[in-house]
Design an enzyme around this catalytic site. Sequence first.
Site, PDB file in Angstrom:
ATOM      1  N   ASN A 130      48.337  34.150  48.806  1.00  0.00           N
ATOM      2  CA  ASN A 130      48.418  34.043  50.363  1.00  0.00           C
ATOM      3  C   ASN A 130      48.096  33.248  51.229  1.00  0.00           C
ATOM      4  O   ASN A 130      47.279  32.140  50.442  1.00  0.00           O
ATOM      5  CB  ASN A 130      46.809  35.386  50.673  1.00  0.00           C
ATOM      6  N   HIS A 132      40.813  51.517  53.248  1.00  0.00           N
ATOM      7  CA  HIS A 132      39.912  50.234  54.033  1.00  0.00           C
ATOM      8  C   HIS A 132      39.747  50.570  55.158  1.00  0.00           C
ATOM      9  O   HIS A 132      41.081  51.074  56.497  1.00  0.00           O
ATOM     10  CB  HIS A 132      40.697  48.954  54.528  1.00  0.00           C
ATOM     11  N   ARG A 166      36.855  52.006  51.722  1.00  0.00           N
ATOM     12  CA  ARG A 166      35.872  50.904  51.926  1.00  0.00           C
ATOM     13  C   ARG A 166      35.467  50.431  53.016  1.00  0.00           C
ATOM     14  O   ARG A 166      35.881  50.477  53.928  1.00  0.00           O
ATOM     15  CB  ARG A 166      36.531  48.988  50.878  1.00  0.00           C
ATOM     16  N   TYR A 206      35.486  38.812  59.266  1.00  0.00           N
ATOM     17  CA  TYR A 206      36.726  39.186  58.325  1.00  0.00           C
ATOM     18  C   TYR A 206      36.428  40.300  57.581  1.00  0.00           C
ATOM     19  O   TYR A 206      35.873  41.160  57.180  1.00  0.00           O
ATOM     20  CB  TYR A 206      36.333  37.978  57.117  1.00  0.00           C
ATOM     21  N   ASP A 264      32.066  45.539  49.959  1.00  0.00           N
ATOM     22  CA  ASP A 264      33.436  43.861  49.934  1.00  0.00           C
ATOM     23  C   ASP A 264      32.941  42.813  49.975  1.00  0.00           C
ATOM     24  O   ASP A 264      32.223  42.698  52.349  1.00  0.00           O
ATOM     25  CB  ASP A 264      34.740  44.001  50.033  1.00  0.00           C
ATOM     26  N   HIS A 266      33.351  39.282  49.964  1.00  0.00           N
ATOM     27  CA  HIS A 266      34.492  38.726  49.705  1.00  0.00           C
ATOM     28  C   HIS A 266      33.397  37.647  49.441  1.00  0.00           C
ATOM     29  O   HIS A 266      33.543  36.140  51.076  1.00  0.00           O
ATOM     30  CB  HIS A 266      34.277  38.491  51.614  1.00  0.00           C
ATOM     31  N   GLU A 272      30.957  44.252  45.732  1.00  0.00           N
ATOM     32  CA  GLU A 272      32.926  43.479  45.727  1.00  0.00           C
ATOM     33  C   GLU A 272      32.094  42.332  46.319  1.00  0.00           C
ATOM     34  O   GLU A 272      31.683  42.388  46.881  1.00  0.00           O
ATOM     35  CB  GLU A 272      34.577  44.071  46.176  1.00  0.00           C
ATOM     36  N   GLU A 290      39.323  39.493  42.184  1.00  0.00           N
ATOM     37  CA  GLU A 290      40.402  39.419  43.060  1.00  0.00           C
ATOM     38  C   GLU A 290      40.899  37.892  43.200  1.00  0.00           C
ATOM     39  O   GLU A 290      42.249  38.034  43.332  1.00  0.00           O
ATOM     40  CB  GLU A 290      40.297  39.691  44.433  1.00  0.00           C
ATOM     41  N   ARG A 346      38.743  42.961  39.022  1.00  0.00           N
ATOM     42  CA  ARG A 346      39.155  43.281  39.711  1.00  0.00           C
ATOM     43  C   ARG A 346      40.685  42.307  39.532  1.00  0.00           C
ATOM     44  O   ARG A 346      41.476  42.315  40.664  1.00  0.00           O
ATOM     45  CB  ARG A 346      38.679  43.236  41.102  1.00  0.00           C
ATOM     46  N   HIS A 376      43.080  44.939  42.958  1.00  0.00           N
ATOM     47  CA  HIS A 376      43.360  44.273  44.370  1.00  0.00           C
ATOM     48  C   HIS A 376      44.226  45.069  44.781  1.00  0.00           C
ATOM     49  O   HIS A 376      45.541  44.384  44.067  1.00  0.00           O
ATOM     50  CB  HIS A 376      42.857  42.484  44.498  1.00  0.00           C
ATOM     51  N   ASP A 413      48.293  41.465  51.338  1.00  0.00           N
ATOM     52  CA  ASP A 413      49.152  40.430  50.904  1.00  0.00           C
ATOM     53  C   ASP A 413      49.829  40.644  49.764  1.00  0.00           C
ATOM     54  O   ASP A 413      50.689  39.186  49.158  1.00  0.00           O
ATOM     55  CB  ASP A 413      48.200  38.945  50.962  1.00  0.00           C
ATOM     56  N   GLU A 463      42.742  49.332  44.202  1.00  0.00           N
ATOM     57  CA  GLU A 463      43.032  49.458  46.334  1.00  0.00           C
ATOM     58  C   GLU A 463      44.230  49.965  46.111  1.00  0.00           C
ATOM     59  O   GLU A 463      44.614  49.270  46.229  1.00  0.00           O
ATOM     60  CB  GLU A 463      42.403  47.741  46.073  1.00  0.00           C
ATOM     61  N   TRP A 489      33.734  31.226  50.716  1.00  0.00           N
ATOM     62  CA  TRP A 489      34.295  32.478  51.016  1.00  0.00           C
ATOM     63  C   TRP A 489      33.466  33.930  49.681  1.00  0.00           C
ATOM     64  O   TRP A 489      33.942  33.613  48.679  1.00  0.00           O
ATOM     65  CB  TRP A 489      36.418  32.345  50.306  1.00  0.00           C
TER      66      TRP A 489
HETATM   67  O1  EZ4 Z   1      40.575  39.233  51.681  1.00  0.00           O
HETATM   68  O2  EZ4 Z   1      43.569  40.090  50.581  1.00  0.00           O
HETATM   69  O3  EZ4 Z   1      39.604  43.022  48.612  1.00  0.00           O
HETATM   70  N1  EZ4 Z   1      40.547  42.928  49.371  1.00  0.00           N
HETATM   71  C1  EZ4 Z   1      40.591  41.674  49.847  1.00  0.00           C
HETATM   72  C2  EZ4 Z   1      41.309  40.886  50.612  1.00  0.00           C
HETATM   73  C3  EZ4 Z   1      41.203  39.429  50.787  1.00  0.00           C
HETATM   74  C4  EZ4 Z   1      43.051  39.408  51.210  1.00  0.00           C
HETATM   75  C5  EZ4 Z   1      42.957  37.280  50.388  1.00  0.00           C
HETATM   76  O4  EZ4 Z   1      44.098  37.091  50.312  1.00  0.00           O
HETATM   77  O5  EZ4 Z   1      39.150  41.230  49.746  1.00  0.00           O
HETATM   78  O6  EZ4 Z   1      41.326  41.139  51.835  1.00  0.00           O
HETATM   79 CO    CO Z   2      38.373  42.058  48.603  1.00  0.00          CO
END
Ligand code: EZ4
Ligand code: CO
Length: 401
Positions: A37, A122, A147, A159, A209, A211, A235, A261, A282, A311, A315, A338, A401
């Site tokens: 991605n 999700h 999730r 996000y 999550d 992130h 996560e 992931e 993951r 994961h 994407d 997922e 991130w």
């Molecule tokens: O941020 O796939 O758990 N899932 C995630 C996704 C990732 C994207 C990154 O390309 O964290 O939303």
């Molecule tokens: Co994630």
Amino acid sequence: MKITGGKVIVCSPGRNFVTLKLETADGVYGLGDATLNGREMAVASYLRDHLLPLLEGRDARRIEDIWQFLYKGAYWRRGPVTMAAIAAVDTALWDIKGKLLNTPVYQLLGGASREAVLVYGHANGETIDNAVEAAGGFLAVGYRAVRVQCGVPGMEKVYGVSSGMAYEPALRGPISETAWSSEGYLSCVTPLFERLRRELGFDVHLLHDVHHRLRPIEAARLGHDLEPHRLFWLEDPTVADNPESFRLIRQHTTTPLAVGEVFNSIHDCRQLIQEQLIDYVRTTVVHAGGISHLRKIASLAELYQVRTGSHGATDLSPVCMAAALHFDLSVHNFGIQEYMPHTSETDRVFPHAYRFADGVMHPGDKPGLGVDIDEAVAATFPYRPAYLPVARLLDGTMHDW
Ligand code: EZ4
Ligand code: CO
């Protein structure tokens, strides 16, 4: 059974996908997902300019040897671009072998270890009310695991939380820079899960999550505060560059942790697994070296009672999803998968045999992976650059991130 060539197909049915189609002398071909991605064309070039010329004339049945040839032969080891390219070749070779032997790939991986694969969806909402309602919607259509993410008051975009439109983490046009406050975020998560448990009860698996956005001690506090709500997992609570960070989190909480992931090799997760610092790994087929390498990660994890939880965001193409489901069905220490359904345009480009019902999925019983690519339809969706957003703290500092 010689590899005669192949092509790299880049298409964008709603979002970008890079697909390897590997061809053999008697017309059997295999598919592999190579999507990274936001950095798609780097993997496309790695495959087109460097790997395809090396593969021509090799025996497609020698999956492990070709993996080692590409990995060791590169001299430059690991990294997301290299490992996604190797993954695509490996996945395509498993697809070819299944077709040659007229059997679904999971049968080649030891057969089914379970009837079907537990998946999580999700749910998200800008407010806690909306997120709780969205989670209820997932239960209504059969999901057993969800999730849940929600917005943060005062922060315009968070996000993983959609604002009316479909949840879409990669954006076309200028790269989006969003503001992030860990304090604001932390004030919302525990109340969200309090509400979810009060309204949905304890029969559903709930996941969350982070992130990678918290510092280790903040993540430790969040895990501790969430304990009464019995998460299936928390996560990516912090960046995993230092495995030691997870020792700190572990010292403070029994909330299960899921990481990996963004990992691309067994070496990224070796210490986390061996020191039992995580509960779920993951890593995915596309980003961690294909089915062959993922099986090695799972075998290592099995020794330490760590389970898999690959994961599976949108994407990752339907080719990866199919490969993931063959892996998930067969591997003994599978935990959860997922699952975000793709758009109907994507499903038209990639017709597939896998199916969802009652919260679980099955890869189907077609020979190989059971997924195809309609090149004519793919050609109607040309590549369009798109990037994940980045996050900055309120004072403008670039954040993890
Ligand atoms: O941020 O796939 O758990 N899932 C995630 C996704 C990732 C994207 C990154 O390309 O964290 O939303
Ligand atoms: Co994630």
